[in-house]
Design an enzyme around this catalytic site. Structure first.
Site, PDB file in Angstrom:
ATOM      1  N   ARG A 137      45.799  35.807  46.973  1.00  0.00           N
ATOM      2  CA  ARG A 137      44.710  34.899  46.605  1.00  0.00           C
ATOM      3  C   ARG A 137      43.954  34.395  47.839  1.00  0.00           C
ATOM      4  NH1 ARG A 137      46.451  37.241  43.220  1.00  0.00           N
ATOM      5  NH2 ARG A 137      47.157  36.647  41.146  1.00  0.00           N
ATOM      6  N   SER A 188      44.513  29.269  36.459  1.00  0.00           N
ATOM      7  CA  SER A 188      45.664  28.846  37.260  1.00  0.00           C
ATOM      8  C   SER A 188      45.223  27.895  38.365  1.00  0.00           C
ATOM      9  CB  SER A 188      46.350  30.066  37.874  1.00  0.00           C
ATOM     10  OG  SER A 188      46.805  30.933  36.864  1.00  0.00           O
ATOM     11  N   GLU A 219      45.159  26.833  44.097  1.00  0.00           N
ATOM     12  CA  GLU A 219      44.349  28.050  44.024  1.00  0.00           C
ATOM     13  C   GLU A 219      42.871  27.684  43.905  1.00  0.00           C
ATOM     14  OE1 GLU A 219      44.131  31.944  41.121  1.00  0.00           O
ATOM     15  OE2 GLU A 219      46.094  31.142  41.627  1.00  0.00           O
TER      16      GLU A 219
END
Length: 336
Positions: free
Chosen positions: A163, A235, A332
């Site tokens: 990520r 998320s 995130e």
């Protein structure tokens, strides 16, 4: 193209009601350069906003928000085995996935139904169900915000990680991505080893990448709330990579916790959703915000929610995970 005091509620999937002092939707590189030149002249901070599916606004933005509207998908090169496809940064990500899967070009099907735009995909190195953007990205093109000079970065110069990418770290806030190229396979081999794909494929007519796409869409639709109905950014936290010894210790207490490989040597990746649920957060509501009742990795914003409420809730969750498991969760979502 260039607006003053523009409301951003429709431009972030949390649905946070904030405004930008200036807002622009350039459709060409020249228009983008004009916007940036004006921002430089007014000494404005600049933020590049894709689909708004990975950002949390905690207050009004006193600068220029640029939401790229570079469109178009084209085949750059094609051989018997490979296809190189380029897409404008403003193209909706799932539209690109559908376009490629419908032509039986493999590599993107496991990334189906992820919200956002093409330009945001390499920044976040989006991933799902055993696949990541870095597996298929071949080139990222754009311009530097300060100098307006063009750049072309091949994948091996993008510092892709879990990520993350050079655009999220080393070049954070310094680039405006205009186009991304992908190398796909003309002879696709479906990847069905991750999550519930194999189970969901039982409901599909075959094991083609078209069926994999339908399976992924079905799974994601069941697990994740629709941001058009309930504000969220998918998320909120990354799955933490922890030392193997700590992972083993947690598994001894919770034998059913899944453990995944990590890119970091001597570490394993644990599901943040499992940790959050074990700390009792699943389904919790605090004022206008909460944790989703089915997927604890998703923080939700009800009507009237403020960005700082979401941020405060995330901080409380991080603190409880640290206290119970000795693990620091990383966000995130990009917080502004």
């Amino acid at each position: 193209m260039f607006y003053s005091t523009h409301n951003l509620k429709e431009y972030n999937t949390f649905g946070i009601d904030v405004t930008a002092r200036y807002f622009a939707r350039p459709q060409t590189v020249e228009e983008a350069k004009e916007c940036l030149t004006k921002a430089h002249r007014l000494a404005l901070p600049v933020f590049i906003l894709g689909g708004g599916s990975n950002v949390l606004f905690t207050k009004d933005f006193e600068g220029l928000i640029i939401s790229p509207a570079f469109m178009g998908i084209e085949v750059q090169d094609q051989t018997e085995d490979k296809v190189c496809v380029a897409a404008g940064a403003g193209v909706t990500w799932d539209d690109l996935v559908a376009w490629c899967v419908n032509r039986n070009w493999g590599g993107l099907e496991n990334l189906s139904h992820i919200p956002g735009t093409v330009g945001a995909a390499p920044v976040q190195n989006i991933g799902a169900y055993g696949a990541e953007a870095k597996d298929v990205v071949s080139m990222v093109e754009g311009i530097y915000i300060d100098t307006l000079e063009p750049f072309r970065l091949p994948a091996d110069q993008c510092a892709f990680g879990y990520r993350s990418s050079i655009f999220k770290h080393g070049l954070k806030g310094q680039t405006l991505i205009t186009r991304v190229s992908f190398t796909l396979t003309a002879t696709p081999q479906p990847n069905t080893d991750y999550g519930r794909i194999e189970e969901e494929l039982q409901n599909q007519p075959d094991r083609s990448i078209q069926s994999v796409r339908r399976a992924v869409i079905a799974i994601r639709s069941q697990k994740l709330p629709d941001p058009k109905i309930l504000g969220n950014a998918g998320s909120f936290f990354k799955n933490p990579a922890v030392k193997a010894s700590l992972a083993k210790k947690i598994q001894e207490e919770y034998p059913n916790i899944p453990i995944y490989p990590s890119e970091i040597e001597g570490h394993h990746k644990l599901p943040a959703a499992f940790l959050i649920e074990k700390c009792g957060w699943k389904g919790v509501k605090r004022g206008n915000v909460g944790v989703h009742k089915d997927q604890p990795l998703v923080l939700v914003a009800f009507e009237g929610a403020k960005g700082h409420e979401v941020l405060d809730l995330s901080t409380q969750i991080e603190s409880s995970i640290q206290q119970k498991f000795g693990i620091q969760l990383d966000k995130e979502v990009n917080v502004l």
